[in-house]
Design a protein around this motif. Structure first.
Motif, PDB file in Angstrom:
ATOM      1  N   UNK A 153       0.910  -1.727   0.120  1.00 25.23           N
ATOM      2  CA  UNK A 153       0.329  -0.071   0.169  1.00 25.23           C
ATOM      3  C   UNK A 153       1.185   1.558   0.228  1.00 25.23           C
ATOM      4  N   UNK A 154       2.024   1.201  -0.541  1.00 24.15           N
ATOM      5  CA  UNK A 154       2.709   2.288  -0.999  1.00 24.15           C
ATOM      6  C   UNK A 154       2.979   3.144  -1.875  1.00 24.15           C
ATOM      7  N   UNK A 173     -11.863   1.917 -16.784  1.00 24.66           N
ATOM      8  CA  UNK A 173     -11.932   1.578 -15.442  1.00 24.66           C
ATOM      9  C   UNK A 173     -11.083   3.181 -14.161  1.00 24.66           C
ATOM     10  N   UNK A 174      -9.958   3.873 -15.744  1.00 20.51           N
ATOM     11  CA  UNK A 174      -9.380   4.921 -15.486  1.00 20.51           C
ATOM     12  C   UNK A 174     -10.376   5.210 -14.871  1.00 20.51           C
ATOM     13  N   UNK A 175     -11.888   5.932 -15.501  1.00 16.20           N
ATOM     14  CA  UNK A 175     -12.762   7.197 -15.325  1.00 16.20           C
ATOM     15  C   UNK A 175     -13.281   7.168 -13.710  1.00 16.20           C
ATOM     16  N   UNK A 176     -13.246   5.438 -13.295  1.00 17.99           N
ATOM     17  CA  UNK A 176     -14.311   4.983 -12.237  1.00 17.99           C
ATOM     18  C   UNK A 176     -13.206   4.780 -10.967  1.00 17.99           C
ATOM     19  N   UNK A 177     -11.883   5.274 -11.561  1.00 17.88           N
ATOM     20  CA  UNK A 177     -10.945   5.409 -10.745  1.00 17.88           C
ATOM     21  C   UNK A 177     -11.178   6.732  -9.698  1.00 17.88           C
ATOM     22  N   UNK A 178     -10.981   7.846 -10.952  1.00 16.46           N
ATOM     23  CA  UNK A 178     -10.980   9.948 -11.306  1.00 16.46           C
ATOM     24  C   UNK A 178     -11.692   9.354  -9.988  1.00 16.46           C
ATOM     25  N   UNK A 194      -8.860   6.561  -0.874  1.00 12.31           N
ATOM     26  CA  UNK A 194      -7.657   6.247  -1.136  1.00 12.31           C
ATOM     27  C   UNK A 194      -7.427   6.401  -1.933  1.00 12.31           C
ATOM     28  N   UNK A 195      -6.551   6.556  -2.957  1.00 14.13           N
ATOM     29  CA  UNK A 195      -5.919   6.614  -4.331  1.00 14.13           C
ATOM     30  C   UNK A 195      -5.402   4.360  -4.063  1.00 14.13           C
ATOM     31  N   UNK A 196      -4.407   4.495  -3.449  1.00 12.24           N
ATOM     32  CA  UNK A 196      -4.236   3.813  -3.489  1.00 12.24           C
ATOM     33  C   UNK A 196      -4.984   2.145  -3.101  1.00 12.24           C
ATOM     34  N   UNK A 197      -6.056   2.547  -2.417  1.00 16.20           N
ATOM     35  CA  UNK A 197      -7.518   0.970  -2.137  1.00 16.20           C
ATOM     36  C   UNK A 197      -7.781   1.417  -3.703  1.00 16.20           C
ATOM     37  N   UNK A 212       0.415  10.395 -14.213  1.00 16.32           N
ATOM     38  CA  UNK A 212       0.635  11.397 -13.989  1.00 16.32           C
ATOM     39  C   UNK A 212       1.069  11.981 -12.973  1.00 16.32           C
ATOM     40  N   UNK A 213      -0.163  11.501 -12.224  1.00 22.07           N
ATOM     41  CA  UNK A 213      -0.342  12.017 -10.447  1.00 22.07           C
ATOM     42  C   UNK A 213      -0.893  10.714 -10.029  1.00 22.07           C
ATOM     43  N   UNK A 214      -1.593  10.201  -8.605  1.00 19.22           N
ATOM     44  CA  UNK A 214      -2.917   9.522  -8.370  1.00 19.22           C
ATOM     45  C   UNK A 214      -3.571  10.650  -7.737  1.00 19.22           C
ATOM     46  N   UNK A 215      -4.185  11.415  -8.429  1.00 20.03           N
ATOM     47  CA  UNK A 215      -4.978  13.313  -8.472  1.00 20.03           C
ATOM     48  C   UNK A 215      -6.094  12.410  -9.996  1.00 20.03           C
ATOM     49  N   UNK A 216      -5.171  13.001 -10.109  1.00 20.70           N
ATOM     50  CA  UNK A 216      -5.609  13.256 -12.355  1.00 20.70           C
ATOM     51  C   UNK A 216      -5.551  11.539 -12.792  1.00 20.70           C
ATOM     52  N   UNK A 217      -5.007  10.335 -12.495  1.00 21.75           N
ATOM     53  CA  UNK A 217      -5.161   9.422 -12.936  1.00 21.75           C
ATOM     54  C   UNK A 217      -4.945   9.659 -14.640  1.00 21.75           C
TER      55      UNK A 217
END
Lengths: 569, 569
Positions: free
Chosen positions: A44-45, A293-298, A307-310, A343-348
């Motif tokens: 989880x890191x 699926x990227x959309x679902x993560x975003x 949490x982005x890792x989750x 690019x990062x774990x916010x905008x994905x």
């Protein structure tokens, strides 16, 4: 080439030798992603290291040199994303074109249920999809359709018993039995249904669920029968009831059904290990505009505070664990080099995608995708699924009073709006027909439809859940016959007819469900057809084709039309 | 009875029908555990409900009536406990007697590696263990020994290639390939070793690891080859290095090796899902005095402050997930009714154990355990594994100076203590011999042993890692010959000889490794033999048999004795 078992062992040993030579540093890796920040789904890191790739797999993670090296500074690597449940046919695109659309979104594997095409073509539909997905740079994995036809009321192209689908379990890309919609059959001793479950288990395969709203003892029974997942939860309570009894919960966020908002609270350390993502259905514009699926993560991260890792684990590791996909769902030695640089774990935002160590998408450009070779006979079968004689306006006429199906804007349920004796444009009462098109039985179900809005012309579609007969709705019988005949002539699709001639539409020549065109072109034509339908009066809030396509599904309340006539559900 | 596939499907459907009838309440369950507090491993909570059981499975959890009902108030139910890695032979008991010993501790499944017996009997050893465990009320699952012999220096009873073990993967209780100890072979391209891994993968099976202290690139290579677990971690850093690369960590707390104290910090929400418990080796007194997996849970919770739910999950769900044991490791509909009632989640005292819905242990009483029928030919083979001619004192005499192995109290490593020309009791220098006993080659390795303490007589044992030849240590050659001949005559075991006659010992007539006696009786005789050995002078801190049994294992530093003579490791 089909290896002997001995040959496969030899090849497996040789591949391992090459991997270990690179991992130990005795040989250079084929490719090293230098200074890569990556999501380690086991700890989880976000870790930083060089990722050494040999062939299609990750050899080692540490400090490495490669024949080719790429500096990954400033990006974050994720394991390739996995859609746990989709009907590829819902994209209206061929599998190859579907893959072109989702790969740039980081998808490297999808689990499809070829339910739609199998309702048209029977087992040949499964064969067609298996061949049409062979060797694509998104792994298309299969569950076998469990309910063909969806209900005994339906006239579909085939009726499949456990024996009919049994031999498909031997295929390396078949993971199990798809969503068991017949939960009454499961819980009330239907031998055919229970035999399907028993056979899947004997093959050591998964059984997916589909049981919206099932609770209590009925739910216990359904799960006791071996059904391991559900993607139909629409409330947190429902999901928790299923999760606590051992089901994996597929959080669905697709085009027709969207459950992420309700189920995002599951994505916490307490429950997330039993959760994965799926889309179920993705229509062309939704795929193109929002992603996959990227959309679902975003959405999970930015809208629902997950949490982005989750979120990444639900999109990768947990899907791999549920489906027992060894060597997928993580970035680790020996795992497939299915990697997504964001690019990062916010905008994905997806910047690069590697499938099996090969960069397939970079800087907005998708590399060429190999076109699978489908056997000529199967291809011919798939393009010739309309077994129905041309129709005349007389075929749509009747003296009888018939029931009126009421459409509900934004929903696929319908209401029972009494009866009518004929089309009444003032009251927005149109004629609707469902024409059996698989076996030329001549069966035509007739009725009336209220709330669609059409003021003239007709609309026809061969996407008609779940049996995919031919639905026609029109302001008069001549226009309806023209629309139906247009679909029959073009071997499937969607058409908007005005003055006896098609003014817009999409040809869906593969089983009447999918087009060989690129997804963008399908979408363009579909949007054009929607606009034309709107010009002809179709109401706001009604998708002229998708909403219509559910009017023939006799398992959703209240009034439906089948090839045999109106059904009160 | 071997069903046809069709018959198996029919039976599977019928079993589901019966389960769903009870789950829905249309039929009474066979047994209902009323008001049961149980650990729900999916929600990490203790829930309370009635648990309805039909046949060997849980039908439903809610409010139920049964043909029989038991009130569970005041107890807590856990899923049956799983030992992820053990060599059953280490108990010195037959599998049936082992099961009698562990079932009262809540164990309902163990994953055994029949490494010891296979080094003696080859593939017939695997067959023997499979037959000797069939139908026992603890499920004995197998991994196939990967390293027979353990090293090329060893003279074992067999030498097994990937082809020799390959057909065993078809057995329903074989889950994979056991601990791959030859990590140099894995990481440096040994074709035989890599072929074993490739074959296991082609069968869709697990590959267990054994790589103490392996780090960095060598570890990457080892894991990249497909090895999915490790049970040899002795520090937290080592475990984290393996876990972050994707291995499951088996936290081992057995008789010879104890890693729980070092690894308990893994048992947190961040890492625990990748951790399970194992014992590796459990000797008779340890099993009888401390328990089995229940003991590890108690220690984890009470000594190391581990959350009880996490400890239970490591002992159940996580083992089932790693080994892909469907329907095990949880209390949920459709799962096996393998259940353990404990008094509470602190003391974890086992009060009742159900295996497959049958109560096998209650109020301190174990019900009768069926005795598996081993084929007569296999049973005969297993009881006749000493192929070596009787020895004379002359066989142990030599004019040469020989190396002196130094024993280290409490350890299995040894030191190199130079050379000696003969027994010297003043300096505690005894003679030691390792006699090849599988193929009557006449090979006898001779040397000296310092630190054992024996003042007169001799000790012999056929438990001699890993090839299980015959080790004898003595104060003179006549006593040594008597001890060796006693073991040969009794077809294996441990003996203490004084004045040419055995004064204590245990007959281990099954392959020279296990006894048919009950575990309590084996332990009584073993403790008596230990006492006799101590009377003859064996030092405190030296287990007279266990420590001795490692003096022939030529992979542990520093000086070892094989059938071919002394080896510097």
């Amino acid at each position: 080439m089909q290896d002997s078992y001995n040959g496969a062992v030899r090849r497996g040993a040789a591949a391992r030798k090459r991997l270990t030579e690179a991992a130990t540093g005795r040989q250079k890796a084929d490719l090293v992603l230098k200074n890569a920040s990556y999501v380690n789904v086991f700890t989880d890191q976000v870790s930083v290291a060089d990722i050494a790739i040999v062939g299609d797999r990750i050899a080692g993670i540490g400090s490495y040199e490669g024949e080719r090296e790429l500096d990954m500074t400033g990006k974050v690597l994720l394991p390739g994303l996995i859609d746990g449940h989709i009907h590829l046919e819902s994209s209206l695109a061929s599998p190859g074109e579907f893959v072109r659309a989702v790969l740039p979104h980081g998808t490297t594997a999808v689990v499809t249920d070829p339910h739609e095409i199998t309702n048209v073509m029977g087992t040949e539909g499964i064969d067609y999809m298996l061949e049409a997905t062979e060797g694509l740079p998104v792994d298309v994995l299969f569950l076998l359709p469990s309910c063909v036809p969806a209900t005994p009321m339906d006239e579909s192209g085939a009726e499949l018993s456990w024996r009919d689908i049994d031999s498909f379990y031997d295929h390396p890309r078949v993971l199990g039995l798809a969503e068991m919609m017949n939960y009454y059959g499961v819980t009330h001793g239907d031998e055919g249904v229970l035999s399907k479950l028993a056979a899947a288990q004997l093959h050591g395969k998964r059984m997916d669920g589909h049981a919206p709203g099932l609770t209590g003892r009925e739910l216990d029974a359904y799960i006791a029968a071996g059904i391991g997942s559900d993607h139909e939860c629409s409330t947190l309570d429902e999901a928790l009831a299923k999760l606590e009894r051992g089901q994996y919960i597929m959080i669905r966020e697709g085009t027709a059904a969207r459950n992420l908002a309700a189920l995002a609270p599951l994505l916490t350390p307490q429950y997330a290990s039993r959760c994965l993502f799926c889309t179920d259905d993705k229509h062309p514009n939704d795929l193109l505009e929002k992603g996959h699926i990227d959309y679902i993560i975003r959405e999970a991260v930015n809208r629902h505070g997950v949490d982005p890792i989750i979120a990444v684990k639900a999109a990768t590791l947990h899907a791999a664990q549920y489906f027992r996909l060894d060597g997928r769902g993580a970035i680790a030695p020996g795992y497939l080099a299915d990697l997504v640089a964001v690019d990062d774990l916010t905008s994905f935002r997806v910047q690069q995608v590697w499938k099996g160590g090969v960069c397939r998408y970079e800087n907005g450009t998708l590399s060429d995708i190999p076109k699978p070779q489908v056997s000529a006979d199967l291809d011919e079968l798939a393009h010739d699924t309309f077994h129905v004689s041309p129709l005349t306006p007389e075929d749509f006429r009747t003296e009888e009073s018939l029931g009126v199906i009421g459409m509900v804007p934004g929903e696929i349920v319908s209401t029972d709006n009494g009866t009518a004796d004929g089309v009444d444009l003032e009251r927005d009462i149109l004629k609707i027909a469902v024409i059996e098109r698989h076996h030329n039985t001549g069966h035509i179900g007739l009725g009336y439809l209220q709330g669609y809005g059409l003021k003239r012309g007709a609309v026809a579609t061969s996407v008609a859940h779940d049996s995919h007969n031919l639905i026609v709705v029109g302001a008069d019988e001549t226009e309806m016959a023209a629309a139906a005949n247009q679909i029959i002539a073009q071997h499937g699709g969607i058409t908007v007819v005005d003055g006896g001639r098609p003014v817009a539409g999409v040809v869906l020549e593969i089983a009447g469900l999918m087009s060989d065109l690129p997804l963008e072109e399908i979408n363009r034509r579909l949007e054009d057809a929607k606009a034309k339908a709107a010009e002809l009066g179709v109401s706001d809030g009604i998708d002229p084709f998708m909403t219509l396509s559910f009017m023939s599904l006799p398992v959703i309340p209240t009034l439906r039309l089948t090839t045999r006539g109106l059904v009160r559900v």
